[in-house]
Enzyme design. Structure first.
Site, mmCIF file in Angstrom:
data_model
loop_
_atom_site.group_PDB
_atom_site.id
_atom_site.type_symbol
_atom_site.label_atom_id
_atom_site.label_comp_id
_atom_site.label_asym_id
_atom_site.label_seq_id
_atom_site.Cartn_x
_atom_site.Cartn_y
_atom_site.Cartn_z
ATOM 1 N N SER A 137 0.878 -1.177 0.000
ATOM 2 C CA SER A 137 0.000 0.000 0.000
ATOM 3 C C SER A 137 0.911 1.222 0.000
ATOM 4 O O SER A 137 2.095 1.115 0.350
ATOM 5 C CB SER A 137 -0.846 0.001 1.280
ATOM 6 O OG SER A 137 -1.450 1.263 1.489
ATOM 7 N N TYR A 150 -2.047 0.175 10.859
ATOM 8 C CA TYR A 150 -2.005 -0.260 9.461
ATOM 9 C C TYR A 150 -0.681 0.120 8.793
ATOM 10 O O TYR A 150 -0.047 -0.713 8.129
ATOM 11 C CB TYR A 150 -3.187 0.361 8.712
ATOM 12 C CG TYR A 150 -3.274 -0.031 7.259
ATOM 13 C CD1 TYR A 150 -3.416 -1.366 6.883
ATOM 14 C CD2 TYR A 150 -3.221 0.928 6.251
ATOM 15 C CE1 TYR A 150 -3.492 -1.733 5.545
ATOM 16 C CE2 TYR A 150 -3.307 0.580 4.911
ATOM 17 C CZ TYR A 150 -3.442 -0.749 4.559
ATOM 18 O OH TYR A 150 -3.522 -1.108 3.239
#
Ligand code: 8X3
Length: 251
Positions: A137, A150
């Site tokens: 990501s 995250y």
């Protein structure tokens, strides 16, 4: 189990029940791969495998026994592994961190990628032309308020993946990190515990990427010749400059 023709190359895709994983499985199958689709949701991967002539394996990547079973479901060499399973839970600041959310994010994104990659590496090397794609990501190199669980997991997943570039030097395995920004999948729905309104608001006023946009890039990577390693690829919607900065049309 579906029989694989001797000359057919095998790809394994984790998190294949929806979103980027499902779209990638379809793209690789269309390119001629026999695709082993792994995920927790049995009904979804069974239907997908039927559609694409692949092999479904119900597997939670955090469960060592399930990962062993996944490796055993690949009888011959594996040419492509797509580490796609993972995700986010919550958006709490560090001072209010939810330990269960953190554990889940580290287990799925980091330890899941570790276990699946470790289990399949001998088969990837044995293929003579292996490829490991890890879907991280932009959170693998950006941070933002409320995102530490995250972003730290994605940073770690990326570090694990990139370490393999050195450790596997001299072996016939290419390594590609795909780092997407906003992609319209179940990602935000999972992050916000099924809150549809909150999830949809993430993509308000802009056109996010689709799972197919990412799958097409992975298909391109997988179809390069063995000496070409697309090392890291960052993909964002045109309207997203960073995890916290996007251009949105007011409606
Ligand atoms: C998620 C990326 O931009 O939606 O992996 O935060 S973003």
């Amino acid at each position: 189990m579906t029989t694989t023709a001797p000359e057919q190359r095998t790809a394994v895709v984790t998190g294949a029940s929806s979103g980027i994983g499902e779209a990638t499985a379809r793209t690789l199958a269309a390119q001629g791969f026999h695709v082993v689709v792994a995920a927790r949701r049995a009904d979804r991967i069974a239907a997908l495998a039927t559609d694409i002539g692949g092999t479904p394996v119900v597997a939670d990547v955090t469960d060592p026994a399930a990962v062993d079973a996944l490796a055993q479901a690949c009888p011959g060499p594996v040419h492509v592994l797509v580490n796609n399973a993972g995700g986010a839970k919550g958006l709490a600041n560090v001072d209010a961190a939810d330990l269960e959310h953190w554990r889940w994010m580290w287990e799925t994104n980091v330890l899941g990628t570790l276990q699946v990659t470790r289990a399949l590496l001998p088969k990837l090397v044995a293929s003579g032309d292996g490829l490991v794609v890890t879907v991280t990501s932009i959170a693998a190199f950006e941070i933002y308020d409320g995102g530490a669980g995250y972003t730290s997991a994605k940073h770690a997943q990326s570090a694990l993946h990139r370490t393999l570039r050195g450790e596997l030097l001299g072996k016939p395995v290419r390594l590609t990190e795909i780092a997407p920004g906003m992609v319209d999948t179940e990602f935000s729905l999972v992050r916000f515990g099924g809150d549809r309104e909150r999830a949809d608001a993430v993509y308000d006023g802009l056109t996010p990427l689709t799972a197919v946009d990412i799958a097409e890039v992975i298909g391109f990577v997988a179809s390069r010749p063995p000496h070409v390693d697309l090392d890291q690829i960052v993909i964002r919607p045109r309207d997203q400059a960073s995890a916290t900065r996007a251009h949105r049309q007011s409606t």
